[in-house]
Design an enzyme around this catalytic site. Structure first.
Site, mmCIF file in Angstrom:
data_model
loop_
_atom_site.group_PDB
_atom_site.id
_atom_site.type_symbol
_atom_site.label_atom_id
_atom_site.label_comp_id
_atom_site.label_asym_id
_atom_site.label_seq_id
_atom_site.Cartn_x
_atom_site.Cartn_y
_atom_site.Cartn_z
ATOM 1 N N LYS A 126 33.145 46.882 13.487
ATOM 2 C CA LYS A 126 33.628 47.789 12.476
ATOM 3 C C LYS A 126 34.559 47.114 11.265
ATOM 4 O O LYS A 126 34.319 47.254 10.244
ATOM 5 C CB LYS A 126 34.279 48.858 13.044
ATOM 6 N N GLN A 173 38.927 54.452 19.094
ATOM 7 C CA GLN A 173 37.725 54.061 19.862
ATOM 8 C C GLN A 173 37.580 54.684 21.294
ATOM 9 O O GLN A 173 38.888 54.691 21.964
ATOM 10 C CB GLN A 173 37.668 52.420 20.099
ATOM 11 N N ASP A 208 35.086 60.101 12.561
ATOM 12 C CA ASP A 208 34.173 60.153 13.464
ATOM 13 C C ASP A 208 33.557 61.687 13.633
ATOM 14 O O ASP A 208 32.408 61.803 14.302
ATOM 15 C CB ASP A 208 34.734 59.673 14.756
#
Ligand code: NDP
Length: 296
Positions: free
Chosen positions: A54, A98, A121
């Site tokens: 990422k 994460q 997200d």
């Protein structure tokens, strides 16, 4: 194989190119550089690989990447304090924590402490509610990437029968909401669904997000249907580790009209959509024109 291959790797490259072009434009015209902060707690090897990838792709499209690596025993208070700082930091437009988090941390509490406008997200309860009510939101990356590929292949999805296998908050439910938003007739199947093969056989669009290697076989697929295989499963085959989806590729590709491979399908689209979401969040934060075709 008769199905058209939907090449997620190539598609993701075009998404990244669009993001990069838009980032270059707002840098030049507005002096703003979108920034993505990624928070990793602990040393889960798979998570470390994702975070590295990422960060690398964020920089490649011209955005700023801020990585925050915390010890596995970080306290909830310290993690929430970091998120609070990132929420207030004007250079940070997107925040990603994460998952999975170590067990002593409450994931829901942590995710819901992110400013929803920076929740790239799309897991914050506000964004879940906005998506569920058809309002502008941050959309979870994997379902967004799947939707982009479906729109690209079909044009309009209106009136098509879609069966989503899996009802997780990360993939299944948001995917179903997005398909509903595009006027599909949506069925959500799960582990308690009766006679799953006959349910799937009704589908013009099948999205498999189960986590069971090669569960969906060609005899479940309606001839000509589009198959989006979200699953990523590691199996041992011929003495080697292989990566396979939730669909048995060879038999499904004999019947389907189009299919995504694993690897090289939905996977690459997920990070590309994270970059797209960061750019969208930045544009919204500064009242700038949003990039076209990169949101739901
Ligand atoms: P979850 O484990 O959270 O959800 C799995 C879903 O599948 C559940 O709703 C479960 O039903 C359902 N299910 C399990 N067994 C069956 C069965 N035999 N028949 C029908 N439904 C079943 O997984 P995720 O949604 O997080 O992920 C799904 C897959 O997608 C995984 O392989 C994961 O690795 C992959 N993935 C890939 C991403 C990418 O970037 N390509 C990103 C995210 C995930 P129930 O609710 O009843 O238990």
């Amino acid at each position: 194989m008769t199905a058209k291959l939907i090449d997620g790797k190539a598609f993701a490259a075009t998404v990244r190119a669009k993001v990069a072009a838009h980032v270059a434009q707002i840098k030049e015209e507005n002096g703003i550089t979108p920034g993505l902060a990624v928070v990793l707690v602990g040393e889960d090897p798979a998570s470390q690989v994702y975070v590295r990838s990422k960060g690398k792709q964020t920089v490649e499209v011209g955005m700023n990447s801020y990585e925050h690596k915390l010890e596995a025993d970080t306290s909830e208070a310290d993690l929430l304090a970091l998120i609070d700082r990132l929420n207030k930091d004007p250079d940070v437009h997107g925040i990603l924590v994460q998952l999975p988090l170590p067990k002593h941390l409450d994931s829901d509490l942590v995710i819901n402490s992110i400013n929803p406008a920076k929740d790239v997200d799309g897991f914050h309860i506000s964004n879940v509610g906005l998506l569920g009510t058809g309002q502008k939101s941050m959309v979870p990356c994997t379902p967004l990437g799947s939707l982009m590929m479906l729109r690209d292949y079909h044009g309009s999805l209106s009136g098509l029968n879609a069966v989503v296998i899996g009802r997780s908050n990360i993939v299944g439910k948001p995917m179903a909401n997005l398909l509903l938003g595009d006027s599909c007739t949506v069925t959500i199947a799960h582990s308690r669904t009766k006679d799953l093969p006959s349910v799937v056989r009704q589908a013009d669009i099948v999205v498999a997000a189960v986590g069971r290697p090669e569960m969906v076989t060609g005899d479940w697929i309606k001839p000509g249907a589009t198959v989006i295989d979200v699953g990523i499963n590691r199996i041992e085959r011929d003495g080697k580790t292989a990566l396979v989806g939730d669909c048995e590729f060879a038999s499904c590709a004999e019947v389907a009209g189009a299919i995504t491979p694993v690897p090289g399908g939905v996977g690459p689209m997920t990070i590309a959509c994270l970059l797209a979401n960061t750019l969208t969040a930045c544009c919204r934060a500064h009242g700038l024109r949003e990039p076209e075709g990169l949101t739901a």
